[in-house]
Design a protein around this motif. Structure first.
Motif, PDB file in Angstrom:
ATOM      1  N   THR A  92       0.832  -1.205   0.000  1.00 53.28           N
ATOM      2  CA  THR A  92       0.000   0.000   0.000  1.00 53.28           C
ATOM      3  C   THR A  92       0.870   1.260   0.000  1.00 53.28           C
ATOM      4  O   THR A  92       0.624   2.190  -0.770  1.00 53.28           O
ATOM      5  N   ALA A  93       1.897   1.274   0.843  1.00 52.25           N
ATOM      6  CA  ALA A  93       2.746   2.469   0.934  1.00 52.25           C
ATOM      7  C   ALA A  93       3.597   2.644  -0.329  1.00 52.25           C
ATOM      8  O   ALA A  93       3.682   3.740  -0.897  1.00 52.25           O
ATOM      9  N   ILE A  94       4.211   1.578  -0.800  1.00 52.32           N
ATOM     10  CA  ILE A  94       5.099   1.667  -1.967  1.00 52.32           C
ATOM     11  C   ILE A  94       4.283   1.989  -3.222  1.00 52.32           C
ATOM     12  O   ILE A  94       4.627   2.872  -4.003  1.00 52.32           O
ATOM     13  N   GLY A  95       3.175   1.268  -3.389  1.00 56.31           N
ATOM     14  CA  GLY A  95       2.333   1.505  -4.567  1.00 56.31           C
ATOM     15  C   GLY A  95       1.832   2.933  -4.617  1.00 56.31           C
ATOM     16  O   GLY A  95       1.826   3.569  -5.678  1.00 56.31           O
ATOM     17  N   ASP A  96       1.455   3.454  -3.469  1.00 53.40           N
ATOM     18  CA  ASP A  96       0.920   4.818  -3.457  1.00 53.40           C
ATOM     19  C   ASP A  96       2.011   5.840  -3.766  1.00 53.40           C
ATOM     20  O   ASP A  96       1.766   6.815  -4.478  1.00 53.40           O
ATOM     21  N   ALA A  97       3.212   5.614  -3.254  1.00 53.74           N
ATOM     22  CA  ALA A  97       4.318   6.537  -3.549  1.00 53.74           C
ATOM     23  C   ALA A  97       4.618   6.507  -5.053  1.00 53.74           C
ATOM     24  O   ALA A  97       4.837   7.552  -5.676  1.00 53.74           O
ATOM     25  N   LEU A  98       4.596   5.323  -5.645  1.00 53.04           N
ATOM     26  CA  LEU A  98       4.847   5.229  -7.093  1.00 53.04           C
ATOM     27  C   LEU A  98       3.744   5.944  -7.866  1.00 53.04           C
ATOM     28  O   LEU A  98       4.002   6.660  -8.832  1.00 53.04           O
ATOM     29  N   ASN A  99       2.524   5.745  -7.422  1.00 55.95           N
ATOM     30  CA  ASN A  99       1.388   6.447  -8.031  1.00 55.95           C
ATOM     31  C   ASN A  99       1.654   7.960  -8.038  1.00 55.95           C
ATOM     32  O   ASN A  99       1.537   8.630  -9.065  1.00 55.95           O
ATOM     33  N   ARG A 100       2.068   8.481  -6.905  1.00 55.73           N
ATOM     34  CA  ARG A 100       2.281   9.927  -6.784  1.00 55.73           C
ATOM     35  C   ARG A 100       3.454  10.405  -7.646  1.00 55.73           C
ATOM     36  O   ARG A 100       3.365  11.416  -8.335  1.00 55.73           O
ATOM     37  N   VAL A 101       4.572   9.688  -7.593  1.00 55.55           N
ATOM     38  CA  VAL A 101       5.762  10.144  -8.326  1.00 55.55           C
ATOM     39  C   VAL A 101       5.509  10.081  -9.832  1.00 55.55           C
ATOM     40  O   VAL A 101       5.786  11.030 -10.563  1.00 55.55           O
ATOM     41  N   LEU A 102       4.957   8.981 -10.300  1.00 55.42           N
ATOM     42  CA  LEU A 102       4.727   8.849 -11.741  1.00 55.42           C
ATOM     43  C   LEU A 102       3.711   9.879 -12.238  1.00 55.42           C
ATOM     44  O   LEU A 102       3.877  10.452 -13.316  1.00 55.42           O
TER      45      LEU A 102
END
Ligand code: ARG
Length: 582
Positions: free
Chosen positions: A141-151
């Protein structure tokens, strides 16, 4: 900056291997360190000395070859070979001040949008709905969301997919138990208020009674063939479970909503077609009544080719079948160019197989990349997967409660005169960000130990340290009565500590590109930590409000404003809330 150099040196090594100046299978750990005396450069590496032996060359000679093989770049101004074979790097600080000025003036901090943005599907969180979310769901959840935000920040069109498990055999068991409880006069709402407990009680019934187990099995069949009553009871169950998940997402400050849920059950009608298409392209074989795909390219333990079961003898479909349908949905309907699966590394074989079958069946066009973004386990202090003392998995909601409580105690101790409401709010932000940051700051490929004391510490690479660094910069502006928005430089880099900080700040764009390419948020986390540390040494060495000249004061204030902006933006891209005061 170090990471820029790392990439350049890796490229140089690759080039020397290609030119056969270095042996092909070479193992090395790249080390880049700060130089003690800036007169000898900003950073240094002992790479040539490390590789000299396997290369059969004198270290200084190899150093020369390495330097010659470093690609053209805007990062290095000059290199020097020192002592027995160290390579010293002088970083390009030409117009660095001006570059920082324009970074400060730009809402995007000088980070351009991608030239060719992609549609990126990110499968993350994706819990099984039979149980409540537990600590194991934190990383995805944390990693996926950070990737969502950065991309998204870089201009990609991100489509999150919460591939929740809502269709397995466990649901027969839960529905059978729900039916029993209703007959016993229990309100379904109250029975389901604690899903974990409900699951445990159902499982106990399932294990103790053959008759109950049979009912459960027949309910799954009825459910999957569309029985209206079971479907509506199941829907009620799913709704409650999803609302539990949404509560966790909201607390965690994760972007996921109900719109992003694309459950396993949503693929039910596609599964038959997947099987037919696999048969049509000649991939499907019969194996003891089951329909399977045999993958010659992957060998199992016994050196036999791996077998992927697509449909069981009794007609049931598997996890892999649903994932094949999902691959198609993501490619065909969602038009993914890149499809990321942020899922536990232990599912590595599953994804290798699914991707291979999908590729062989022609489900994925050439230009689409399917990537399993694996991650390690969250362990307890004993080095084993983090569990309660009785061996149960740890509920995520309980973990978040505990984080907030611990942060509350800590903040209260440091700041006893704060009013209750501010205390609660600070504790909420500190508690939640500590858990998230502890996760995001680790290389996702490694396991890590869940340690409250470390993650809540105000020293070291932690959320409290970063949040505090941010509030400290803000307090300089508050003290000087200055609005940071009004600051536009010019930034002049006269002191070595200013230059050091500046060299690091300029790396933001590069770091975000790296996070995007490798799907590794810890690069950003570590960058934020380094700018905080470098800011702190700058602040110790260079008076800001009490600078000697007005120009120096403006320059240092601008550098501070830029650092604060980078911290706020970077933390937001990691999905971490900041505080104005602490
Ligand atoms: N529900 C699965 C689990 O909890 C994770 C699903 C990951 N996504 C996927 N497309 N298989 O293990």
């Amino acid at each position: 900056m170090k990471q820029d150099l790392e990439k350049l040196l890796e490229a140089a090594v690759a080039q020397l291997i290609e030119q056969q100046l270095l042996p092909a299978e070479i193992n090395y750990r790249l080390q880049i360190s700060d130089t003690k005396d800036k007169a000898h450069g900003d950073l240094a590496s002992n790479l040539a000395m490390m590789l000299a032996k396997p290369a059969g060359k004198a270290p200084r000679e190899l150093a020369e070859q390495l330097i010659a093989a470093i690609p053209e770049n805007p990062v290095i101004a000059k290199t020097e070979i020192a002592g027995p074979g160290f390579i010293n790097f002088f970083l390009a600080s030409d117009n660095l001040g001006e570059r920082l000025d324009s970074m400060l003036a730009d809402e995007r901090l000088g980070v351009p949008l991608k030239d060719s943005p992609q549609t990126v599907v990110i499968d993350y969180s994706s819990p099984n709905l039979a149980k409540e979310m537990h600590v194991g769901h934190l990383r995805t959840t944390a990693i996926g969301d950070a990737l969502n935000r950065v991309l998204t920040f870089l201009g990609d069109n991100v489509i999150p997919q919460n591939h929740v498990g809502d269709w397995g055999t466990q649901f027969g068991m839960l529905l059978a138990f729900l039916e029993e409880r209703k007959l016993a006069g229990e309100e379904p709402g109250s029975a389901l208020s604690d899903l974990e407990e409900f699951y445990r009680r159902s499982k106990a019934r399932f294990d103790e009674s053959e008759e109950f187990a049979d009912t459960a099995r027949s309910i799954v069949v009825a459910l999957q063939s569309g029985d209206a009553d079971y479907l509506s009871a199941w829907q009620q169950f799913i709704d409650i479970s999803l609302s539990h998940c949404q509560q966790a997402y909201d607390r965690l400050g994760v972007l996921l909503t109900r719109e992003d849920v694309h459950a396993e059950s949503a693929y039910n009608d596609d599964l038959e077609q997947v099987v037919n298409d696999l048969a049509e392209c000649g991939l499907l074989k019969e194996d003891a009544g089951a329909k399977v795909v045999i993958l010659e390219e992957f060998k199992g333990r016994d050196d036999k080719p791996q077998v992927v079961i697509i449909q069981k003898k009794d007609g049931g479909y598997l996890y892999a079948t649903t994932d094949l349908a999902a691959v198609r949905h993501r490619v065909r309907q969602l038009k993914a160019d890149r499809s990321l699966y942020v899922v536990d590394a232990r599912q590595g074989d599953h994804f290798k197989q699914v991707f291979k079958v999908a590729e062989k069946a022609g489900f994925v066009p050439e230009h689409v990349s399917l990537e399993h973004i694996g991650f390690g386990t969250v362990n307890g202090k004993d080095g084993k997967p983090f569990k309660t003392r009785s061996g149960d998995s740890i509920k995520l909601s309980g973990l978040l409660d505990e984080a907030e409580q611990r942060a509350y105690d800590l903040v209260k101790e440091k700041n006893p005169e704060l009013d209750e409401a501010s205390l609660r709010e600070i504790a909420r932000v500190v508690g939640i960000s500590s858990i998230k940051y502890a996760d995001l700051s680790k290389n996702r490929n490694s396991d890590y130990i869940f340690d409250w004391d470390l993650m809540l510490s105000f020293d070291g690479n932690t959320a409290p340290y970063l949040l505090y660094a941010y509030t400290r910069i803000n307090s300089i502006f508050a003290k000087g009565g200055i609005d940071p928005e009004e600051l536009h430089g010019p930034i002049q880099l006269l002191h070595p500590k200013e230059q050091d900080l500046a060299n690091h700040l300029i790396g933001l764009n590069f770091i975000l590109q790296t996070v995007s390419e490798r799907a590794m948020p810890h690069y950003l986390a570590n960058w934020l930590y380094e700018i905080s540390v470098k800011y702190s040494s700058f602040y110790e060495a260079c008076p800001v409000l009490a600078a000697e000249t007005e120009a120096e004061k403006i320059s240092r204030l601008s550098l501070s404003a830029l650092t604060a902006k980078c911290l706020a933006t970077g933390l937001e891209l990691l999905g971490i809330e900041t505080l104005e005061k602490m």
